[in-house]
Scaffold this motif. Structure first.
Motif, PDB file in Angstrom:
ATOM      1  N   CYS A 246       0.795  -1.053   0.016  1.00 12.16           N
ATOM      2  CA  CYS A 246       0.020  -0.080   0.051  1.00 12.16           C
ATOM      3  C   CYS A 246       0.802   1.310   0.135  1.00 12.16           C
ATOM      4  N   GLU A 247       0.631   1.903  -0.895  1.00 11.29           N
ATOM      5  CA  GLU A 247       1.560   3.240  -1.001  1.00 11.29           C
ATOM      6  C   GLU A 247       0.448   4.468  -0.706  1.00 11.29           C
ATOM      7  N   ILE A 248       1.127   5.279   0.149  1.00  8.55           N
ATOM      8  CA  ILE A 248       0.316   6.457   0.767  1.00  8.55           C
ATOM      9  C   ILE A 248       1.109   7.665   0.398  1.00  8.55           C
ATOM     10  N   TRP A 249       0.502   8.403  -0.628  1.00 14.38           N
ATOM     11  CA  TRP A 249       0.961   9.692  -1.110  1.00 14.38           C
ATOM     12  C   TRP A 249       0.371  11.031  -0.641  1.00 14.38           C
ATOM     13  N   GLU A 250       1.128  11.864  -0.662  1.00 12.97           N
ATOM     14  CA  GLU A 250       0.663  13.336  -0.114  1.00 12.97           C
ATOM     15  C   GLU A 250      -0.271  13.985  -1.125  1.00 12.97           C
ATOM     16  N   THR A 251       0.556  13.913  -2.238  1.00 14.63           N
ATOM     17  CA  THR A 251      -0.096  14.707  -3.451  1.00 14.63           C
ATOM     18  C   THR A 251       0.539  13.980  -4.702  1.00 14.63           C
ATOM     19  N   VAL A 252      -0.461  13.693  -5.389  1.00 13.18           N
ATOM     20  CA  VAL A 252      -0.456  12.984  -6.725  1.00 13.18           C
ATOM     21  C   VAL A 252      -1.081  13.590  -7.839  1.00 13.18           C
ATOM     22  N   THR A 253      -0.643  13.249  -9.143  1.00 11.98           N
ATOM     23  CA  THR A 253      -1.630  13.814 -10.278  1.00 11.98           C
ATOM     24  C   THR A 253      -3.047  13.279 -10.243  1.00 11.98           C
ATOM     25  N   SER A 254      -2.824  11.657 -10.143  1.00 16.06           N
ATOM     26  CA  SER A 254      -3.789  10.723 -10.004  1.00 16.06           C
ATOM     27  C   SER A 254      -3.351   9.418  -9.298  1.00 16.06           C
ATOM     28  N   THR A 255      -4.075   8.862  -8.451  1.00 13.78           N
ATOM     29  CA  THR A 255      -3.734   7.558  -7.866  1.00 13.78           C
ATOM     30  C   THR A 255      -3.508   6.592  -9.171  1.00 13.78           C
ATOM     31  N   LEU A 256      -4.418   6.542 -10.103  1.00 14.94           N
ATOM     32  CA  LEU A 256      -4.338   5.664 -11.345  1.00 14.94           C
ATOM     33  C   LEU A 256      -3.006   5.799 -12.004  1.00 14.94           C
ATOM     34  N   ASP A 257      -2.351   7.088 -11.919  1.00 18.32           N
ATOM     35  CA  ASP A 257      -0.996   7.264 -12.581  1.00 18.32           C
ATOM     36  C   ASP A 257      -0.192   6.399 -11.943  1.00 18.32           C
ATOM     37  N   VAL A 258      -0.143   6.467 -10.533  1.00 15.78           N
ATOM     38  CA  VAL A 258       0.824   5.841  -9.901  1.00 15.78           C
ATOM     39  C   VAL A 258       0.561   4.107  -9.953  1.00 15.78           C
ATOM     40  N   ALA A 259      -0.680   3.749 -10.050  1.00 13.59           N
ATOM     41  CA  ALA A 259      -1.004   2.340 -10.184  1.00 13.59           C
ATOM     42  C   ALA A 259      -0.611   1.905 -11.435  1.00 13.59           C
ATOM     43  N   HIS A 260      -0.739   2.687 -12.637  1.00  9.49           N
ATOM     44  CA  HIS A 260      -0.332   2.424 -13.953  1.00  9.49           C
ATOM     45  C   HIS A 260       1.377   2.186 -13.965  1.00  9.49           C
ATOM     46  N   ALA A 261       1.925   3.144 -13.184  1.00 10.49           N
ATOM     47  CA  ALA A 261       3.558   3.067 -13.008  1.00 10.49           C
ATOM     48  C   ALA A 261       3.979   1.881 -12.345  1.00 10.49           C
ATOM     49  N   ARG A 262       3.388   1.213 -11.277  1.00 10.11           N
ATOM     50  CA  ARG A 262       3.871   0.543 -10.406  1.00 10.11           C
ATOM     51  C   ARG A 262       3.584  -0.906 -11.222  1.00 10.11           C
ATOM     52  N   ALA A 263       2.368  -0.810 -11.871  1.00  9.04           N
ATOM     53  CA  ALA A 263       1.877  -2.244 -12.722  1.00  9.04           C
ATOM     54  C   ALA A 263       3.034  -2.236 -13.826  1.00  9.04           C
ATOM     55  N   ALA A 264       3.569  -1.325 -14.477  1.00  4.83           N
ATOM     56  CA  ALA A 264       4.358  -1.439 -15.589  1.00  4.83           C
ATOM     57  C   ALA A 264       5.839  -1.817 -14.906  1.00  4.83           C
ATOM     58  N   GLU A 265       5.877  -1.673 -13.682  1.00  9.36           N
ATOM     59  CA  GLU A 265       7.337  -2.171 -12.865  1.00  9.36           C
ATOM     60  C   GLU A 265       7.028  -3.494 -12.353  1.00  9.36           C
ATOM     61  N   GLY A 266       6.140  -4.164 -12.512  1.00  5.60           N
ATOM     62  CA  GLY A 266       5.810  -5.364 -12.200  1.00  5.60           C
ATOM     63  C   GLY A 266       5.135  -5.703 -10.756  1.00  5.60           C
ATOM     64  N   ALA A 267       4.437  -4.516 -10.353  1.00  5.06           N
ATOM     65  CA  ALA A 267       3.732  -4.605  -8.901  1.00  5.06           C
ATOM     66  C   ALA A 267       2.558  -5.721  -8.775  1.00  5.06           C
TER      67      ALA A 267
END
Ligand code: BTN
Length: 250
Positions: free
Chosen positions: A25-46
């Motif tokens: 579980c990643e907790i961010w203060e500010t992000v563009t969109s949590t979906l952006d983070v999820a896609h980035a993690r997915a591309a890294e193999g999360a």
């Protein structure tokens, strides 16, 4: 992408992951969109089940390229990474996620309804929305990022449409953590079958905000959904089935 927060409702990411039974579980203060983070993690193999939360989104997005206002601390701005073993249509998944959100909120004593295709409605006002984004590897589904936005705590900013509502308007003191504890197990249990079951259809019917309402666009009367997740509209020219887009209530 943004700045990391240390805690969310007094828990850090690993503690929240343990509590919710997800791999990370990643907790961010500010992000563009949590979906952006999820896609980035997915591309890294999360792995399947990776959860991304943020206090604030600067570019939260909704369906049809709409902006999703996601002010600091007001809501649950969540993305859940799913790696289904089959290529289920994301429209059906979004409806199932709606059922999961509805079940979670009902377990907390609220009485939400669902408005096809992706709205969570409370007291005839919008309390949340769902946006599922698929990424493909050739013809196969690579992963699905399931985005859920729920207005949990008011007061809501005046930039939000006046038909928006926060959960605490009906259930004062409700916390994001309480919602997460009900919601995440339901996301973990999601089915990725490509059609809805009879049980899922009848639960949707019981919570269906649009049912029997007169629509201005497309002109007709909403008559529920079918097993493929299409909205059934009785029009002057016969029955139409909407597989995407949105409706305008008369
Ligand atoms: C809609 O009603 O059109 C869907 C809104 C979905 C909003 C959520 S908030 C968390 C996730 N991140 C986003 O940018 N959008 C979804």
């Amino acid at each position: 992408m943004g700045a990391r927060a240390l805690t969310y409702e007094d828990l850090d990411g690993p503690a929240l992951a343990r509590l919710l039974g997800v791999p990370s579980c990643e907790i961010w203060e500010t992000v563009t969109s949590t979906l952006d983070v999820a896609h980035a993690r997915a591309a890294e193999g999360a792995p399947h089940g990776t959860l991304v939360l943020a206090e604030e989104q600067t570019h939260g997005r909704g369906r049809l390229s709409r902006r999703w206002v996601s002010p600091r601390g007001c809501g649950l701005w969540l993305a859940y990474l799913a790696r289904p073993s089959r290529d289920a249509p994301s429209g059906v998944i979004a409806l199932r996620v709606g059922l999961a959100v509805g079940g979670a909120l009902r377990a907390l004593g609220l009485e939400p309804q669902l408005k096809w295709p992706n709205d969570v409605v409370l007291c005839d006002r919008k309390a949340g929305g769902i946006l599922c984004e698929a990424r493909w590897k050739g013809v196969r589904l690579g992963w699905l990022a399931i985005g859920i936005g729920l207005n949990v705590r008011g007061p809501l900013p005046p930039t939000l449409p006046e038909h928006a509502i926060a959960l605490d308007a009906v259930r004062p003191g409700i916390t994001r953590l309480a919602v997460l504890r009900e919601l995440v197990p339901r996301l973990e249990a999601l089915s990725y079958a490509d059609t809805l079951t009879a049980d899922e259809c009848s639960t949707f019917e019981a919570w269906d905000w649009l049912r029997n309402r007169q629509l201005a666009e497309p002109p007709g009367v909403a008559r529920g959904i079918d097993r493929s997740g299409a909205l059934i509209v009785e029009t002057p020219h016969g029955v139409a089935r909407l597989r995407g887009g949105s409706v305008v209530v008369a």
